[in-house]
Design a protein around this motif. Structure first.
Motif, short mmCIF file in Angstrom:
data_model
loop_
_atom_site.label_atom_id
_atom_site.label_comp_id
_atom_site.label_asym_id
_atom_site.label_seq_id
_atom_site.Cartn_x
_atom_site.Cartn_y
_atom_site.Cartn_z
N ARG B 182 -47.06 -50.90 -45.40
CA ARG B 182 -47.79 -50.46 -44.21
C ARG B 182 -47.72 -51.46 -43.06
N PRO B 183 -48.00 -52.73 -43.32
CA PRO B 183 -47.90 -53.66 -42.20
C PRO B 183 -46.48 -53.80 -41.64
N ALA B 184 -45.47 -53.65 -42.50
CA ALA B 184 -44.11 -53.90 -42.02
C ALA B 184 -43.48 -52.67 -41.39
N PHE B 185 -44.05 -51.52 -41.65
CA PHE B 185 -43.36 -50.29 -41.27
C PHE B 185 -43.12 -50.15 -39.76
N PRO B 186 -44.12 -50.45 -38.93
CA PRO B 186 -43.87 -50.28 -37.49
C PRO B 186 -42.66 -51.07 -37.02
N ARG B 187 -42.53 -52.28 -37.52
CA ARG B 187 -41.39 -53.07 -37.08
C ARG B 187 -40.08 -52.51 -37.62
N LEU B 188 -40.15 -52.03 -38.83
CA LEU B 188 -38.96 -51.42 -39.42
C LEU B 188 -38.51 -50.24 -38.58
N LYS B 189 -39.49 -49.48 -38.15
CA LYS B 189 -39.19 -48.31 -37.34
C LYS B 189 -38.56 -48.72 -36.01
N GLU B 190 -39.09 -49.81 -35.49
CA GLU B 190 -38.56 -50.34 -34.24
C GLU B 190 -37.07 -50.64 -34.39
N LYS B 191 -36.70 -51.12 -35.57
CA LYS B 191 -35.31 -51.54 -35.78
C LYS B 191 -34.35 -50.36 -35.83
N LEU B 192 -34.90 -49.17 -35.94
CA LEU B 192 -34.02 -48.00 -35.91
C LEU B 192 -33.33 -47.90 -34.56
N GLU B 193 -33.94 -48.51 -33.57
CA GLU B 193 -33.34 -48.44 -32.25
C GLU B 193 -32.87 -49.81 -31.77
N ASP B 194 -32.52 -50.64 -32.73
CA ASP B 194 -32.03 -51.96 -32.40
C ASP B 194 -30.70 -51.84 -31.65
N PRO B 195 -30.48 -52.72 -30.68
CA PRO B 195 -29.21 -52.65 -29.94
C PRO B 195 -28.00 -52.92 -30.83
N ASP B 196 -28.17 -53.70 -31.88
CA ASP B 196 -27.02 -54.00 -32.73
C ASP B 196 -26.81 -52.88 -33.74
N PRO B 197 -25.60 -52.35 -33.82
CA PRO B 197 -25.38 -51.21 -34.74
C PRO B 197 -25.59 -51.60 -36.20
N GLY B 198 -25.28 -52.85 -36.54
CA GLY B 198 -25.46 -53.29 -37.93
C GLY B 198 -26.92 -53.27 -38.34
N VAL B 199 -27.77 -53.74 -37.43
CA VAL B 199 -29.20 -53.77 -37.73
C VAL B 199 -29.73 -52.34 -37.82
N GLN B 200 -29.28 -51.54 -36.89
CA GLN B 200 -29.69 -50.14 -36.89
C GLN B 200 -29.31 -49.48 -38.22
N SER B 201 -28.08 -49.73 -38.60
CA SER B 201 -27.59 -49.15 -39.84
C SER B 201 -28.43 -49.62 -41.03
N ALA B 202 -28.78 -50.90 -41.02
CA ALA B 202 -29.60 -51.42 -42.12
C ALA B 202 -30.96 -50.74 -42.14
N ALA B 203 -31.55 -50.55 -40.96
CA ALA B 203 -32.87 -49.92 -40.90
C ALA B 203 -32.79 -48.48 -41.40
N VAL B 204 -31.75 -47.78 -40.97
CA VAL B 204 -31.56 -46.41 -41.44
C VAL B 204 -31.44 -46.40 -42.96
N ASN B 205 -30.67 -47.35 -43.44
CA ASN B 205 -30.45 -47.48 -44.87
C ASN B 205 -31.77 -47.63 -45.63
N VAL B 206 -32.60 -48.53 -45.15
CA VAL B 206 -33.87 -48.79 -45.84
C VAL B 206 -34.79 -47.57 -45.76
N ILE B 207 -34.90 -47.00 -44.58
CA ILE B 207 -35.81 -45.86 -44.45
C ILE B 207 -35.31 -44.67 -45.27
N CYS B 208 -34.01 -44.49 -45.30
CA CYS B 208 -33.47 -43.39 -46.11
C CYS B 208 -33.80 -43.62 -47.58
#
Lengths: 161, 1264
Positions: B182-208
């Protein structure tokens, strides 16, 4: 998720084993043997997917492998991974090895298994795909190797100073 | 010192490195183990040296040996030493070794916490990277808890290389420490729109990965993912997102509708096979989720099937495999579209690749029909003969049984054929599935009464040839079949042609070599056969046969009496004594057969596998309550059941034993009885379990089919099922010819005896009638069985803990993070002052030995540019924070949750609008309800995303993650004081929020249908008993075809609208279609009809109902005055269609609009509530309810649930409640309970409405 990545040769000798879930050493060896047994008896031109062995996985897991010359590259993955995606990933892995070792062959893997581990760590982390862009992977690996070299040079200088 | 180093490096030159080790092993092929053991000794020596380079080299070699299967856990401490080296080279070696051999039970792991923390905050990004990589492999719950906060900080690191690793490892942290989600989720969600595609991909990966296990919690992210899907070009990310959508669509069919178009576009446009395949897969998932609602997606299905056919026809075996895999998913819902590709699939059955054959086998399941079942099974039987590996053969076997037995043997027209197939299957060598064949034999013989004669004959031959099955030790699995054979021969022995022979076969000495449980069945059924023999000899003057039978039993049974198996022994000795007695009677010429038969009279009916589970618990029975007080510890030793031959305990030595009084004895007796009752092997004296002796009339009346004697009863070993195929062909031809002459109706009559399901074969299936009248006995279920959820999750599943509601996090502050939910942050301890680097190393060892003490000595040198970056980001954050604070204040003042912008103005009143959850849902609803025009969609998605955007920033006010920056500041004092202030502020805020949270909980009481369960989950009523399930749907009308239930709910957005949800349930065996719904409008209430239709036109319900299916439709009504309840007359017309006819049916109903249905659950804070009461605009009224016999919280929950109220405050047995009508009337209640009397004092600005609502509340409680 990727549960394990195994590389072994045509005789089943392990060249790299990376388990993202803990098994004790005996079970690991058994898994490698079983996987080799499953994979090696398959013909060359059949599909690269194999419903899991008994030891690793279960119904949700698949073995996805590619065979290059003397080596088998086997990924054990669950249903959240795209089958064709993982095949591409194996290809990227092998191409990266090829670049890093300059015409990779089995001997490179035999003598430099640690380096192979380091390369793999830039692609897959804790069972999840970290990076698929080959150039990015190679850049990071090279930078780390450079750092290693400079440290060793420094150490040598120190010790003989 | 210098000398030491020199010495070390010289040593090193002579040491073996990894390459030398590998070379050495390769050169010692003969005595590899011996060589390695000497190497390990060397390594042990090397590890003892002080030089870290030597140690690292040794650890590196150990990592290699670990791969070869050597246990290296003994070096765990040395690995930790190497990990903590300051040099990257060695650190990397150490972490690699740790990641290969550390696991949760490695005890030195707890020494690493501080080292890892230090590495995570290292200025060198590769130190951090290596630590993250290593940690991802060996993270433990403790490490996850202690490091979660550090990793979360890294998620916002300046370097994308670190960010992506930190994001990815969070998944592992969540798994080990679910509280961090719960505490980490907002930031994780933020990373879905990270400018770096690698980070974005990682966030998508985790949320999926998270969403795959608990999809419902991530539904609200759908708009964001949709945006990513339409904007991303990274195939990896696209594949993950599309897979995620596949998991989400079953939960939200509207999402599916939205997806179909972009997905079809992707299918047409993409060149990447992997992406195409995943798109097809998700479209299939969408179609499956839609299939119940609207059947008009044939174009999409066609597209999928067409694309899959291309894949299957491809020469690439991989594509072929995947094509078949996806095809099997379509099969479940759209079998017809797959069936048209039968040719292709049957072709794949002959593929040389086993993986492909297996996939094709899966598909066969849906390919069979009455027509081709025999043909397909024949083909499979050929494969069985040819198959090499046992796995594939076993798979074939199970598939044959699966497709034959599917949906209650729907496709089997000739059971003689099926039995002979089963008998043929017993010839399989080394199969593991003997029990499967056995259970099929039993099932068919029991449930298909007409086949018993044939089955018994076959089983008798099997028993006679038992040696063929048991002869080979390898075939052990198959001897299970004998279990079935023996039982069938015994139970249905009246059909045996020659019971004496079979009896002899069952008592052969060789039987004693079978497994115990089979022998037991043999013995028991031998007794049944014996009874049959006696009966057949009854009235026969010559009693020699009967006496022979007794003699046979007496001769052979002693062998079993000696059996080591208790069951066999007991049964055998029992029966032996019985037979001896019978023999005595026989010698006296007493007729005994009837008495003996009585032993085995009565019919055994099949019981559904889940029957036991479905027996409802009778009212007032609490299974968890103690029947007797549990015996105390010391006594339980006495009570323990003793092993039969266990040593006698020296009981007499215990003085207590003699003191046992009457009461105690009685209590123990009771305890023993209970234990026996729980013991399945203890035969209880309950009357129900005894067989009732009666002549079963059923058996005699079954028309026994004359077996065509041209078919010789076969000896196993000869294939015979083929003959049935031929016979069946002939029979069908004959039938077809006859049928032409026959009247159609006659056939119907004949078939009507069978269950409804059996009629629904596809195509021209109807033309094929079963060979005999088959009476399939349905499985028994207990009366009033409860429908229950079958798929309970494995309690050990780590993902269960991650089923955390995250929606509340999204909109600001509604269910904020509680204090306890925050990630543990290191606390600075004043005592620990900075140390010099030299001390540092020593201190490290000390602190690593005391991992619990949080050290704070890490100091970081920041580069200037980094600093700048930080500042910038800080500033940004502050801005965000500021903005949010404002927002939140507004929130607190007027209690305004963030609503979609378009309606916030009209709802801007003192009273609070709906809570965030509903706001969220309406967000999603809004997004989903948009017309699926691509341009529109895009816009909507961005709008929705924009709305959601402030949320993640907002939450950072309450999460600790905005702070970790500060402790790193060099000026400790300052930090401390500022931190202190902050904390104070925070605490205040939190207090407020806690209050809010409370309310939020209450709100959960009555949210939707799930109210009952949810309140328990959320823990508000933890100590109180759970609420009974409640439903607001009440019966509207019912006849023999259809059952209609409805619920009325006010529309939030429009004060003059209510929505009536109507559930239609098809109760009959026919198809219901062309349903039309019409209501006679009154002046006050009108049904909203589409534009252009007249005021008396009926509305067509957009779906049809297959038998047994129910579906829901919604109708909107406009109402003018809401102060009075009202009834509207209406009619439902529909067409009942079955095979022979279709009739038009009509059902009248009265739709009752209660005043309650105009109320909308609206939370209200106590201060606002007090103001409202003070205002004096409200008229009051009150009622009393007598004899209310339920807990107070149940009472409140009922009022909340049925009458759409929310609890404002509750103090002991008194509660204030609030609700609001769709037209803005405030309704306030004060509910008090004292000894079964409930008084409700109410206030409302509209007395008539209030009166009616109170009446309705009264009615609710008079009903229960």
């Amino acid at each position: 998720m990727i549960k394990a990545i195994l590389i072994f040769n045509n005789h089943g000798k392990p060249r790299l084993s990376k388990f993202y879930e803990h098994f004790n050493e005996d079970i690991e060896q058994q898994i490698i043997r079983e996987t080799f047994h499953l994979v090696s008896k398959r013909d060359e031109n059949v599909c690269n997917f194999l419903e899991g062995g008994m030891l690793i996985g279960g119904s949700d897991y698949k073995l996805i492998y590619r065979h290059y010359a003397t080596l088998y590259f086997v990924f054990c993955v669950d249903s959240s991974e795209s089958e064709l995606g993982i095949l591409d990933l194996i290809q990227v892995f092998v191409e990266t090895l090829d670049k890093c070792f300059e015409n990779v062959c089995e001997l490179d893997l035999i003598f430099h298994v640690d380096k192979v581990h380091h390369i793999l760590a830039e692609m897959v982390m804790g069972g999840m795909v970290l990076e698929t862009n080959m150039n990015e992977i190679i850049t990071q690996v090279d930078l780390q190797n450079k750092m290693e070299k400079s440290e060793l040079l420094l150490a040598d200088k120190c010790s003989f100073a | 010192m210098a000398l030491k180093i020199v010495k070390g490096s010289i040593d090193r030159m002579f040491d073996k490195n990894l390459q030398d080790l590998v070379r050495g092993i390769r050169n010692h092929k003969e005595d590899e183990a011996k060589y390695i053991s000497t190497c390990i000794d060397e390594i042990k020596q090397e590890l003892k040296q002080d030089n870290i380079a030597v140690k690292a080299n040794a650890v590196c070699k150990l990592t290699y040996l670990q791969m070869l299967g050597y246990d290296v856990s003994w070096a765990a401490f040395n690995i930790v030493e190497v990990m903590s080296s300051s040099k990257f080279t060695y650190k990397r070696i150490g972490y690699l070794a740790a990641s290969q051999c550390f696991h949760e039970s490695t005890d030195v792991i707890m020494l690493t916490t501080n080292q890892i923390r230090k590495d995570l905050s290292s200025p060198n990004q590769y130190d951090t990277g290596v630590a993250l990589t290593g940690l991802s492999c060996f993270v433990t719950p403790d490490l996850a808890r202690d490091l979660a906060n550090d990793i979360m900080t890294l998620m916002s690191h300046t370097k994308p290389y670190i960010r992506k690793k930190a994001v990815l490892i969070m998944y592992k942290v969540f798994l080990k420490y679910p509280e961090s989600l719960r505490p980490a989720f907002p930031r994780l969600k933020e990373k879905l729109e990270d400018p770096d595609p690698g980070v974005q991909s990682a966030a998508v990966n985790v949320i999926c990965e998270l969403a795959r296990r608990n999809p419902k919690n991530y539904l609200s992210l759908a708009p964001l993912f949709f945006k990513l899907m339409t904007s991303s070009t990274n195939n990896w990310v696209l594949i993950k997102i599309i897979k995620l959508f596949g998991a989400l669509t079953p939960l939200e069919p509207r999402l599916g509708k939205k997806l179909i178009e972009p997905l079809t576009n992707l299918i047409h446009s993409t060149s990447a096979m992997s992406l195409l395949y995943e798109c097809v897969n998700t479209v299939i998932a969408v179609l499956i989720s839609l299939s119940s609602g609207m059947p008009n997606h044939s174009a999409s299905i066609q597209l999928c099937v067409q694309k899959l056919r291309i894949l299957i026809e491809d020469s690439d075996q991989n594509l072929k495999y995947l094509g078949l895999l996806a095809m099997s998913k379509i099969l479940k819902t759209h079998p017809k579209s797959v069936q048209s590709h039968k040719d292709l699939i049957l072709q794949c059955l002959d593929d040389k690749d086993e993986s492909i054959r297996l996939r094709a086998l899966d598909l066969l399941y849906g390919m069979v029909s009455k027509k081709n079942l025999m043909e397909i099974v024949k083909k499979l039987m050929l494969h069985v003969d040819k198959a090499e590996g046992t796995t594939y053969r076993d798979e074939l076997l199970t598939k044959i049984i699966d497709i034959c037995s599917q949906s209650n043997y729907q496709y089997i027209t000739n059971f003689e054929w099926y039995i002979s197939i089963l008998v043929e299957l017993t010839r399989l060598e080394g199969t593991r599935h003997g029990h499967l064949i056995a259970s099929q034999m039993l099932d068919v013989a029991i449930r298909v009464k007409a086949i018993r004669v044939f089955a018994v004959a076959q089983m008798a031959t099997l028993l006679d040839n038992a040696h063929m099955l048991t002869g080979n030790t390898q075939r052990n699995g198959i001897c299970e079949v004998l279990y079935a054979a023996a039982w069938i021969c015994g139970e249905f022995s009246e059909h045996l042609e020659n019971p004496m022979e079979t009896l002899e076969a069952m008592l052969r000495p060789k039987v004693a070599t079978l497994p115990g449980h089979i022998q037991a069945v043999y013995v028991q059924n031998a007794a049944k056969l014996f009874a049959t023999v006696l009966k057949s000899q009854e009235g026969n003057t010559d009693s020699t046969t009967a006496q022979e039978a007794s003699q046979l039993m007496i001769d052979r049974l002693p062998l079993f009496v000696q059996s080591a198996n208790l069951e066999v022994q007991e049964r055998a000795s029992c029966i032996l004594q019985l037979v001896k007695y019978i023999q005595k009677l026989q010698q006296k010429d007493v007729e005994v057969s009837e008495e003996v038969c009585a032993l085995f009279a009565g019919e055994l009916n099949p019981v559904a596998p889940k029957a036991q589970k479905k027996v409802p618990i009778p009212d007032g029975l609490d299974l968890d309550a103690w029947i007797n007080e549990p015996p105390s510890e010391s006594e339980s030793e006495d009570e323990q059941p003793k092993a039969i031959f266990s040593k006698e305990e020296p009981k007499h030595s215990r003085p207590r034993h003699t003191e046992v009084d009457e009461k105690e004895l009685a209590r123990r007796r009771e305890a023993r009885k209970q234990e026996q009752a729980n013991n399945p092997f203890y035969i209880k004296a309950s009357p129900s379990s005894q067989k009732v002796y009666q002549e079963t009339p059923g058996v005699e009346h079954i028309p026994v089919v004359q077996i065509d004697l041209s078919v010789p009863l076969k000896v196993p070993g000869l294939p015979m099922s083929d003959q049935y195929v031929k016979l069946e062909e002939e029979r069908r031809q004959k039938e077809r010819a006859e049928k032409k002459k026959k009247d159609k109706k006659k056939r119907k009559e004949k078939r009507s005896g069978r269950g409804k399901k059996h009629d629904s074969g596809p195509e021209s299936e109807e033309d094929i009638t079963p060979a005999h009248m088959v009476d399939i006995v349905t499985e028994e279920m207990p009366e009033n069985a409860l429908p229950s959820d079958d798929d309970e999750r494995d309690p050990a599943d780590p993902h269960k803990a991650l089923d955390i509601d995250l929606d509340n996090l999204e909109s600001a502050g509604k269910r904020p993070l509680a204090d306890s939910e925050k990630l543990p942050v290191r606390s600075h301890r004043a005592a620990e002052v900075l140390k010099s680097p030299a001390e540092d190393e020593e201190g490290e060892n000390v602190s690593s030995l005391e991992p619990k003490k949080k050290s704070s000595k890490e100091k970081r040198e920041k580069k200037k540019d980094k600093d700048k970056d930080r500042k910038k980001s800080k500033e940004e954050k502050k801005k965000k924070k500021h903005k949010h604070e404002e927002k939140e204040e507004a929130d607190l003042l007027c209690g305004q949750a963030d609503e979609p912008a378009f309606q916030s103005e009209e709802t801007n009143e003192v009273v609070t609008p709906p809570t965030s959850t509903s706001a969220d849902v309406s967000d999603l609803d809004f997004w989903l309800s948009n017309a699926p025009v691509p341009s529109n969609t895009q816009e909507a998605a961005t709008v929705a995303a924009a709305e959601a955007a402030p949320a993640p920033g907002a939450i950072s006010v309450t999460t600790p993650d905005s702070e970790p920056e500060e402790p790193k500041d060099t000026e400790m004092e300052e930090t401390k004081s500022s931190k202190h202030k902050k904390k104070k502020q925070k605490r205040e805020k939190e207090d407020k929020e806690k209050k809010k949270k409370k309310k939020h909980h209450h709100h959960h009481h009555h949210h939707g249908d799930k109210g009952g369960e949810e309140s328990v989950q959320n823990g508000t009523v933890e100590e109180e008993e759970p609420l009974p399930p409640m439903s607001n749907y009440c019966l509207l009308a019912e006849n023999s075809y259809i059952k209609v239930a409805y619920d009325i709910q006010g529309n939030l957005q429009d004060g003059s609208q209510v929505v009536v949800s109507v559930i239609f349930e098809n109760k009959c065996d026919s198809f219901l279609k062309s349903m039309e719904f019409n209501v006679l409008d009154s002046l006050n209430s009108k049904l909203q009809r589409p534009e252009g239709s007249g005021p008396h036109d009926s509305l067509t319900i957009p779906f049809q109902l297959p038998p047994g299916v129910s579906n829901e439709a919604r109708f909107v009504f406009t109402v003018q005055s809401i102060i009075m309840p009202q009834k509207l007359k209406g009619t439902l017309t529909f067409i009942v269609k079955n095979e022979e006819s279709s009739t038009h049916e009509k059902l009248d109903f009265k739709l009752h609009f209660t005043c309650t249905s105009y109320l909308i659950t609206t939370p209200c804070y106590s201060d606002a509530f007090a103001k409202l009461l003070e205002s004096g605009d409200l008229k009051s009224s009150s009622i009393r309810l007598e004899g209310v016999n339920m807990p107070f919280h149940h009472l409140l929950a009922r009022i909340c649930f049925h009458h759409h109220f929310s609890v404002v405050e509750r103090i002991d047995s008194c509660a204030s409640m609030y609700s609001r009508s769709i037209q803005g009337h405030h309704v306030c209640l004060l509910v008090k309970i004292s000894s079964q009397t409930v008084s409700v004092d109410a206030k409302c600005d509209e007395p008539t409405l209030l009166g009616n609502v109170l009446d309705e509340i009264k009615q609710t409680f008079s009903q229960c």
